[in-house]
Design an enzyme around this catalytic site. Structure first.
Site, short mmCIF file in Angstrom:
data_model
loop_
_atom_site.label_atom_id
_atom_site.label_comp_id
_atom_site.label_asym_id
_atom_site.label_seq_id
_atom_site.Cartn_x
_atom_site.Cartn_y
_atom_site.Cartn_z
N ALA A 65 -2.15 0.98 6.40
CA ALA A 65 -3.24 0.90 7.37
C ALA A 65 -2.97 1.92 8.46
CB ALA A 65 -3.31 -0.51 7.94
N GLY A 109 -0.56 -1.32 3.60
CA GLY A 109 -1.92 -1.54 3.09
C GLY A 109 -2.22 -0.70 1.86
N GLU A 112 -0.87 -2.64 -0.94
CA GLU A 112 -1.74 -3.82 -1.09
C GLU A 112 -3.07 -3.43 -1.75
OE1 GLU A 112 -1.07 -4.57 3.15
OE2 GLU A 112 -0.67 -6.64 2.59
N GLU A 132 5.98 -2.86 6.83
CA GLU A 132 5.38 -3.35 8.08
C GLU A 132 6.42 -3.93 9.03
OE1 GLU A 132 4.19 -3.98 4.99
OE2 GLU A 132 2.00 -3.94 4.99
N1 CO8 Z 1 -1.13 5.50 9.90
C1 CO8 Z 1 -1.52 6.58 10.60
N2 CO8 Z 1 -1.03 7.82 10.38
C2 CO8 Z 1 -0.11 7.97 9.42
C3 CO8 Z 1 0.34 6.91 8.64
C4 CO8 Z 1 -0.22 5.61 8.89
N3 CO8 Z 1 0.11 4.52 8.17
N4 CO8 Z 1 1.26 7.37 7.77
C5 CO8 Z 1 1.38 8.68 7.99
N5 CO8 Z 1 0.55 9.06 8.98
C6 CO8 Z 1 0.37 10.40 9.55
C7 CO8 Z 1 1.55 10.80 10.41
O1 CO8 Z 1 1.41 10.26 11.71
C8 CO8 Z 1 1.45 12.30 10.37
O2 CO8 Z 1 0.42 12.72 11.26
P1 CO8 Z 1 0.69 14.00 12.23
O3 CO8 Z 1 0.89 15.15 11.28
O4 CO8 Z 1 -0.59 14.08 13.01
O5 CO8 Z 1 1.90 13.69 13.02
C9 CO8 Z 1 0.95 12.57 8.95
O6 CO8 Z 1 0.37 11.36 8.50
C10 CO8 Z 1 2.06 12.96 8.00
O7 CO8 Z 1 3.06 11.97 8.08
P2 CO8 Z 1 4.61 12.29 8.32
O8 CO8 Z 1 4.75 13.53 9.15
O9 CO8 Z 1 5.25 11.04 8.85
O10 CO8 Z 1 5.04 12.59 6.82
P3 CO8 Z 1 6.49 12.41 6.18
O11 CO8 Z 1 6.42 13.06 4.86
O12 CO8 Z 1 7.55 12.85 7.14
O13 CO8 Z 1 6.68 10.82 6.02
C11 CO8 Z 1 5.98 8.60 5.40
C12 CO8 Z 1 5.86 10.12 5.13
C13 CO8 Z 1 7.36 8.11 5.03
C14 CO8 Z 1 4.94 7.92 4.51
C15 CO8 Z 1 5.69 8.30 6.88
O14 CO8 Z 1 4.48 8.95 7.25
C16 CO8 Z 1 5.55 6.85 7.22
O15 CO8 Z 1 6.53 6.14 7.31
N6 CO8 Z 1 4.30 6.38 7.43
C17 CO8 Z 1 4.02 5.01 7.84
C18 CO8 Z 1 4.22 4.03 6.69
C19 CO8 Z 1 3.96 2.63 7.17
O16 CO8 Z 1 4.61 2.11 8.02
N7 CO8 Z 1 2.93 1.99 6.58
C20 CO8 Z 1 2.55 0.63 6.89
C21 CO8 Z 1 1.45 0.63 7.93
S1 CO8 Z 1 1.04 -0.99 8.52
C22 CO8 Z 1 0.09 -1.63 7.28
O17 CO8 Z 1 -0.24 -0.99 6.32
C23 CO8 Z 1 -0.38 -3.03 7.47
C24 CO8 Z 1 -1.48 -3.35 6.47
C25 CO8 Z 1 -2.10 -4.69 6.72
C26 CO8 Z 1 -3.21 -4.66 7.67
C27 CO8 Z 1 -4.14 -5.78 7.44
C28 CO8 Z 1 -4.66 -6.37 8.73
C29 CO8 Z 1 -5.36 -7.66 8.55
#
Ligand code: CO8
Length: 258
Positions: A65, A109, A112, A132
């Protein structure tokens, strides 16, 4: 309808939906989830479409998400709007089969969403996770429930508590994905599977979906009864006569969804 966060192509009987927010690794924001619900509704209503393939990019199916969109939300915002519940409902309501074709990250997400599909074909580059916990929350779109049913309590707890990622090989071994294919062939392999399904009777396909999905929701005895009744009911269809007749005539069945 034209979408900003999705690319939708319909070829023959297959609707290919590609998540398309490359700058955010296909993070699922409200717009994307709304558009996905709309695209699935359109695919459902389009008589030509018989199977749907949902995919992302080479780098990410979806990295979760959208954290930027969620970060400032309060409890009142999340609970009050039943955050993402309507969109999740729209995905789950689809009666046509949906294959998730996953390359790269399928996290939070994203994992999921893949699990909401009917089955997952993974590229050898796929990485699944429920990280998460690192954000001070837990899965909210079914992760604690679906992953546990798919891979068992121990591995699910490990994934949710440590936030570690599972590669494609481990995901196949654990039963999260149905098969692993080379990344370059991912969409081709998923489309081949979709084409196979498209040649079956749509009635039988819907019956399979309903029966398998009930196995998550019913005690075994009730599930077995539900399956048996559906099996009996299919004898009322022309497609049952055609399928069995074609076998006996040693020819390919021509189903007419009747
Ligand atoms: N949300 C927003 N932006 C994201 C996300 C995300 N989940 N993941 C990556 N991005 C963005 C980064 O911020 C970055 O943007 P920018 O270039 O502007 O800084 C761009 O995508 C590229 O990402 P990275 O530079 O971080 O790329 P890497 O190759 O270094 O890393 C990863 C890749 C490992 C995937 C890393 O981006 C990461 O850890 N992302 C987050 C993963 C995460 O924590 N996901 C879980 C999110 S919470 C969730 O999904 C809850 C769902 C349930 C909700 C339901 C509610 C009822």
């Amino acid at each position: 309808m034209a979408f900003e966060t999705l690319i939708v192509e319909i070829n023959d009987h297959i609707c290919l939906i590609r998540l398309n927010r490359p700058d955010a690794l296909n993070a699922l924001n409200t717009q994307l989830l709304d558009e996905l619900g709309q695209a699935l509704r359109e695919a459902e209503e389009n008589e030509k479409v018989r199977c749907i393939v949902l995919t992302g990019s080479e780098k990410a199916f979806a990295a979760g998400a959208d954290i930027a969109e969620m970060s400032e939300k309060s409890f009142v915002d999340a609970f009050g709007s039943d955050l993402f519940a309507p969109q999740v409902e729209a995905i789950q309501r689809c009666r046509k089969p949906i294959i998730a074709a996953v390359a790269g990250y399928a996290l939070g997400g994203g994992c999921e969403l893949a699990m909401m599909c009917d089955f997952i074909i993974a590229a050898d580059t796929a990485k699944f996770g429920q990280p998460e916990i690192n954000l001070g929350v837990i899965a909210g779109m079914g992760g604690t429930q679906r992953l546990t049913r798919l891979v068992g309590k121990s591995k699910s707890m490990d994934m949710h508590l440590t936030g570690r990622f599972m590669d494609a090989e481990e995901a196949e071994r654990a039963g999260l994905v149905s098969r692993v294919v080379p990344a370059k062939k991912l969409v081709e392999e998923a489309t081949n599977a979709a084409n196979k399904i498209a040649r079956k009777s749509a009635l039988t396909v819907m019956a399979v979906k309903e029966a398998v999905n009930r196995s998550y929701e019913m005690p075994l005895r009730e599930g077995l009864l539900f399956e048996r009744r559906l099996f009996h009911a299919l004898f009322a269809t022309e497609d049952q006569k055609e399928g069995m007749g074609a076998f006996l005539d040693k020819r390919e069945a021509q189903f007419r969804d009747k």
